[in-house]
Design a protein around this motif. Sequence first.
Motif, mmCIF file in Angstrom:
data_model
loop_
_atom_site.group_PDB
_atom_site.id
_atom_site.type_symbol
_atom_site.label_atom_id
_atom_site.label_comp_id
_atom_site.label_asym_id
_atom_site.label_seq_id
_atom_site.Cartn_x
_atom_site.Cartn_y
_atom_site.Cartn_z
ATOM 1 N N VAL A 89 0.840 -1.205 0.000
ATOM 2 C CA VAL A 89 0.000 0.000 0.000
ATOM 3 C C VAL A 89 0.872 1.251 0.000
ATOM 4 O O VAL A 89 0.620 2.210 -0.746
ATOM 5 C CB VAL A 89 -0.947 -0.004 1.226
ATOM 6 N N LEU A 90 1.904 1.257 0.824
ATOM 7 C CA LEU A 90 2.819 2.400 0.849
ATOM 8 C C LEU A 90 3.507 2.568 -0.502
ATOM 9 O O LEU A 90 3.716 3.703 -0.971
ATOM 10 C CB LEU A 90 3.871 2.213 1.951
ATOM 11 N N GLY A 91 3.851 1.457 -1.145
ATOM 12 C CA GLY A 91 4.470 1.537 -2.455
ATOM 13 C C GLY A 91 3.544 2.151 -3.495
ATOM 14 O O GLY A 91 3.980 2.985 -4.313
ATOM 15 N N ARG A 92 2.262 1.792 -3.445
ATOM 16 C CA ARG A 92 1.290 2.366 -4.377
ATOM 17 C C ARG A 92 1.118 3.859 -4.124
ATOM 18 O O ARG A 92 0.958 4.654 -5.050
ATOM 19 C CB ARG A 92 -0.058 1.649 -4.235
ATOM 20 N N TYR A 93 1.178 4.242 -2.856
ATOM 21 C CA TYR A 93 1.097 5.670 -2.518
ATOM 22 C C TYR A 93 2.280 6.433 -3.098
ATOM 23 O O TYR A 93 2.112 7.472 -3.752
ATOM 24 C CB TYR A 93 1.022 5.826 -1.005
ATOM 25 N N LEU A 94 3.472 5.926 -2.901
ATOM 26 C CA LEU A 94 4.664 6.626 -3.373
ATOM 27 C C LEU A 94 4.714 6.706 -4.896
ATOM 28 O O LEU A 94 5.296 7.646 -5.454
ATOM 29 C CB LEU A 94 5.925 5.935 -2.836
ATOM 30 N N GLN A 95 4.097 5.756 -5.572
ATOM 31 C CA GLN A 95 4.066 5.781 -7.033
ATOM 32 C C GLN A 95 3.247 6.942 -7.582
ATOM 33 O O GLN A 95 3.411 7.313 -8.754
ATOM 34 C CB GLN A 95 3.507 4.464 -7.568
ATOM 35 N N ARG A 96 2.407 7.528 -6.754
ATOM 36 C CA ARG A 96 1.568 8.624 -7.224
ATOM 37 C C ARG A 96 2.352 9.918 -7.415
ATOM 38 O O ARG A 96 1.915 10.815 -8.137
ATOM 39 C CB ARG A 96 0.415 8.885 -6.241
ATOM 40 N N HIS A 101 3.368 0.097 12.264
ATOM 41 C CA HIS A 101 4.094 -1.048 11.719
ATOM 42 C C HIS A 101 3.374 -1.583 10.484
ATOM 43 O O HIS A 101 2.197 -1.986 10.549
ATOM 44 C CB HIS A 101 4.224 -2.137 12.787
ATOM 45 N N SER A 102 4.083 -1.607 9.371
ATOM 46 C CA SER A 102 3.456 -1.933 8.093
ATOM 47 C C SER A 102 3.134 -3.413 7.928
ATOM 48 O O SER A 102 2.501 -3.803 6.946
ATOM 49 C CB SER A 102 4.357 -1.479 6.939
ATOM 50 N N ASP A 103 3.553 -4.252 8.879
ATOM 51 C CA ASP A 103 3.209 -5.670 8.767
ATOM 52 C C ASP A 103 1.759 -5.925 9.159
ATOM 53 O O ASP A 103 1.260 -7.048 8.992
ATOM 54 C CB ASP A 103 4.158 -6.514 9.618
ATOM 55 N N ILE A 104 1.088 -4.904 9.653
ATOM 56 C CA ILE A 104 -0.341 -5.008 9.973
ATOM 57 C C ILE A 104 -1.113 -4.111 9.013
ATOM 58 O O ILE A 104 -0.808 -2.926 8.872
ATOM 59 C CB ILE A 104 -0.633 -4.568 11.425
ATOM 60 N N CYS A 105 -2.100 -4.669 8.333
ATOM 61 C CA CYS A 105 -2.909 -3.882 7.401
ATOM 62 C C CYS A 105 -4.303 -4.475 7.326
ATOM 63 O O CYS A 105 -4.459 -5.702 7.220
ATOM 64 C CB CYS A 105 -2.259 -3.863 6.014
ATOM 65 N N ILE A 135 -5.055 5.110 4.554
ATOM 66 C CA ILE A 135 -4.841 5.474 3.154
ATOM 67 C C ILE A 135 -6.064 5.107 2.333
ATOM 68 O O ILE A 135 -6.574 3.977 2.414
ATOM 69 C CB ILE A 135 -3.585 4.781 2.592
ATOM 70 N N ASP A 136 -6.542 6.068 1.552
ATOM 71 C CA ASP A 136 -7.715 5.864 0.718
ATOM 72 C C ASP A 136 -7.475 4.708 -0.263
ATOM 73 O O ASP A 136 -6.453 4.667 -0.955
ATOM 74 C CB ASP A 136 -8.027 7.146 -0.051
ATOM 75 N N LYS A 137 -8.411 3.773 -0.334
ATOM 76 C CA LYS A 137 -8.231 2.569 -1.155
ATOM 77 C C LYS A 137 -8.278 2.875 -2.645
ATOM 78 O O LYS A 137 -7.600 2.226 -3.451
ATOM 79 C CB LYS A 137 -9.291 1.528 -0.811
ATOM 80 N N GLU A 138 -9.058 3.874 -3.042
ATOM 81 C CA GLU A 138 -9.214 4.162 -4.468
ATOM 82 C C GLU A 138 -8.053 4.993 -5.006
ATOM 83 O O GLU A 138 -7.512 4.705 -6.086
ATOM 84 C CB GLU A 138 -10.531 4.898 -4.714
ATOM 85 N N ASN A 139 -7.658 6.027 -4.277
ATOM 86 C CA ASN A 139 -6.642 6.953 -4.772
ATOM 87 C C ASN A 139 -5.264 6.771 -4.155
ATOM 88 O O ASN A 139 -4.292 7.364 -4.621
ATOM 89 C CB ASN A 139 -7.100 8.400 -4.536
ATOM 90 N N PHE A 140 -5.189 5.970 -3.095
ATOM 91 C CA PHE A 140 -3.927 5.712 -2.392
ATOM 92 C C PHE A 140 -3.298 6.982 -1.829
ATOM 93 O O PHE A 140 -2.078 7.142 -1.817
ATOM 94 C CB PHE A 140 -2.938 4.970 -3.302
ATOM 95 N N TRP A 141 -4.152 7.912 -1.346
ATOM 96 C CA TRP A 141 -3.646 9.090 -0.653
ATOM 97 C C TRP A 141 -3.862 8.925 0.844
ATOM 98 O O TRP A 141 -4.924 8.476 1.280
ATOM 99 C CB TRP A 141 -4.366 10.359 -1.100
#
Length: 277
Positions: free
Chosen positions: A27-34, A134-138, A165-171
């Motif tokens: 999820v963090l990776g998808r956010y940073l890709q924006r 902790h990113s191991d929990i989502c 983090i918003d699921k549609e826009n990853f913000w």
Amino acid sequence: MRVLVVGFVIALWCGTANAYVLPGRAVLGRYLQRFGPEERLLIRQKAHIRVKTQGQDAIAVDETVRYRFPGVFRSDTKGGAVERVHLQVDGESLTLIDGKVDPMPRDRFDRYKDLLLHRDPDQLERVLSHYGVHSDICSLGRFQGSVVYVIGAQYPDETTAQLVIDKENFWPTRWILDKGSDPLTRERLEIRYGNWSLVGTAWYPWQVEFYQNGELVKTIEVEKLEVNPPLPKALFEMDRLRSMQEPMERNKPSLENKDSEPDEIQKTIEKFKKIYN
């Protein structure tokens, strides 16, 4: 029988939905890709800070914020006759208030920039882990009517540090920083990011809200954003900024006034530190 079938279908759907929750790191990776390829940002913004003193509900201060990616941030704030400069370079920070180094600065109102400044996945994970996320929990949840990923907690648990983090826009829409387990002494800071907008190649939240123990204490509203403007390197030199501070002797009271009350300038500085930090 129909009830059993319906129950079975619901359980099966829930299990399938849970199986497809992205890992926090993904999820963090998808956010940073924006984010785009911008290297620098210059932002003019207005901050409204609630003070609740002497019949005054809030004060407005002007802030100039500069980002230089990766890892460099500077904010210049002016409130009345007092100025505050906060500089962070690769994890090291320095704060000057009215030309003097603040020996014990608190950074609660500067933390919002950490999600915007760090664009390397490993670095962002380290920053979040430092604040207890902790990113191991989502998990999947809902916030303000939207489906969201909750990193660091199992929805709907809001008692621990987490990033939403918003699921549609990853913000990012919500960041909860929680200190301590005792509800009587715990200091909970919540940062909300809103009005994400695109200027050139840069996405940025044009409104940021801060809640202290559930109460709105500060709002940032962006007025202007420039992408890749020229920024003098001298603005980000830690040693240079430290050398510019005023000599401490200027603030020492004279012997004949050692028992007098602090002058109005010092009172203003202390008030500014209190409301801003």
